[in-house]
Design a protein around this motif. Sequence first.
Motif, PDB file in Angstrom:
ATOM      1  N   TYR A 371       0.741  -1.340   0.038  1.00  0.00           N
ATOM      2  CA  TYR A 371      -0.160  -0.188   0.073  1.00  0.00           C
ATOM      3  C   TYR A 371       0.867   1.258   0.146  1.00  0.00           C
ATOM      4  O   TYR A 371       0.320   2.398   0.316  1.00  0.00           O
ATOM      5  N   ASN A 372       2.243   1.081  -0.558  1.00  0.00           N
ATOM      6  CA  ASN A 372       2.743   2.452  -0.792  1.00  0.00           C
ATOM      7  C   ASN A 372       2.201   3.122  -2.086  1.00  0.00           C
ATOM      8  O   ASN A 372       1.820   2.100  -3.189  1.00  0.00           O
ATOM      9  N   GLU A 373       1.726   4.259  -2.021  1.00  0.00           N
ATOM     10  CA  GLU A 373       1.293   5.000  -3.413  1.00  0.00           C
ATOM     11  C   GLU A 373       2.353   4.958  -4.441  1.00  0.00           C
ATOM     12  O   GLU A 373       3.444   5.332  -4.207  1.00  0.00           O
ATOM     13  N   ILE A 374       2.068   4.503  -5.719  1.00  0.00           N
ATOM     14  CA  ILE A 374       2.843   4.669  -6.730  1.00  0.00           C
ATOM     15  C   ILE A 374       2.595   5.806  -7.775  1.00  0.00           C
ATOM     16  O   ILE A 374       3.430   6.459  -8.024  1.00  0.00           O
ATOM     17  N   LYS A 375       1.344   5.878  -7.950  1.00  0.00           N
ATOM     18  CA  LYS A 375       0.571   6.943  -8.943  1.00  0.00           C
ATOM     19  C   LYS A 375      -0.860   7.421  -8.503  1.00  0.00           C
ATOM     20  O   LYS A 375      -1.577   6.278  -8.599  1.00  0.00           O
TER      21      LYS A 375
END
Length: 385
Positions: A371-375
């Motif tokens: 759940y790290n945001e990529i885009k």
Amino acid sequence: MTTQLTLSEVLQQSNLDKNLLAIAEKVQHQQRLTEEEGVLLFEKGELGFVGALANHIAQRLHGGKVYFNRNFHIEPTNVCVFTCNFCSYSRQYKHRDDGWEMSQEQMLDIVRKYDGQPVTEVHIVGGVHPKMNLEFFCELISKIRAHRPELHIKGFTAVELDYMFRKAKVSVEEGLRMMNQAGLQSLPGGGAEIFHPEVRNVICEDKVDGEGWLNIHGTAHKLGMHTNATMLYGHIEKYEHRVDHMSKLRTLQDETSGFNCFIPLKFRNKDNDMSNIAEVSIIEDLRLYAISRIFMDNFRNLKAYWPMLGRQSAQLTLSFGVNDLDGTIDDTTKIYSMAGSEEQNPSMSTEDLCDMIEAVGKIPVERDTVYNEIKVYGTAAASLS
Ligand code: V47
Ligand code: SF4
């Protein structure tokens, strides 16, 4: 777009049952529901009511963002030593000629097919094959890791792991350490079904029990691995069993904070030993997602797995507490098409997923497995970046 009541509108309803009002007030003050209140929501909470509460919570946590990822699956085999009555996918060892068994090379070919493509996760899950053992899978994982080190490897349900570890005569901790060192980074949520023995002993009596499932996930968390949790609903279980299941997950999450997300899985009834049980309605699906969001107060992410639910129903869940749709999949899983899902060849482009999310007024965000945001995509991207 679904028009929904807000939490304040719900609180102002003069004819609301006093116990439901007390639950709405708890949601307003971010207080935890008891198990009795969870059961009460299933018994008395109408869709509009639970939807308003769930949407309020999702909005508070995620401000309208809905996550997806770019992934593909590898299903090494559908041959299985277990005999879960709800399973449409597995073939017994003695009938293995009707199923499939992949070699390491065939699985690596699937990974190589994605060379140069922006996928971030491979999800490995399958039947429990008596000959595919711990050594075989550690070797497979290290080969995938060597070929594409940045690809997140999420794999193996607690059911597969329990069998592999017992066969290799290693403890859960030793087994998980070995797989983690080979390159396994997280565990999917499968195999949880319903923990309560009154149900588990009827639908899947021969595989790891609820306590064993929770022990494998808890141990993984202590080793620093993240995992998911599922619940198979809509068959013989009662509301009390659902709440007991969610409560056990909530307790473990209090101890470890190791769960990434909760994924309710709707029982699909095609071609299995429970085909006589009718599937539940979309209203019951939406109520269940909403109640999960309200009850599981320490799970940030609630996933609607679209290959199982069908994309239209999955889109509706976005107004009932869901903030994650899983991934692009690329037609690499058969578990749900064989169980009768509308999605016979599950595959969505990034654009399809974003359109589906934006169509209900939410913000599509690509994430990685943890759940790290990529885009951030779509019209909201400009204002957020
Ligand atoms: O444990 C099997 C379910 C699960 C049926 O962690 C069925 O991101 C409905 O857990 N009807 C395996 N469900 C798949 C799984 C999963 C899927 C997607 C994402 C993640 C994740 C995990 O599939 C099994 C069982 O609960 N299942 N048969 C059926 N007839
Ligand atoms: Fe085997 Fe999993 Fe199917 Fe059960 S659900 S029979 S463990 S493949």
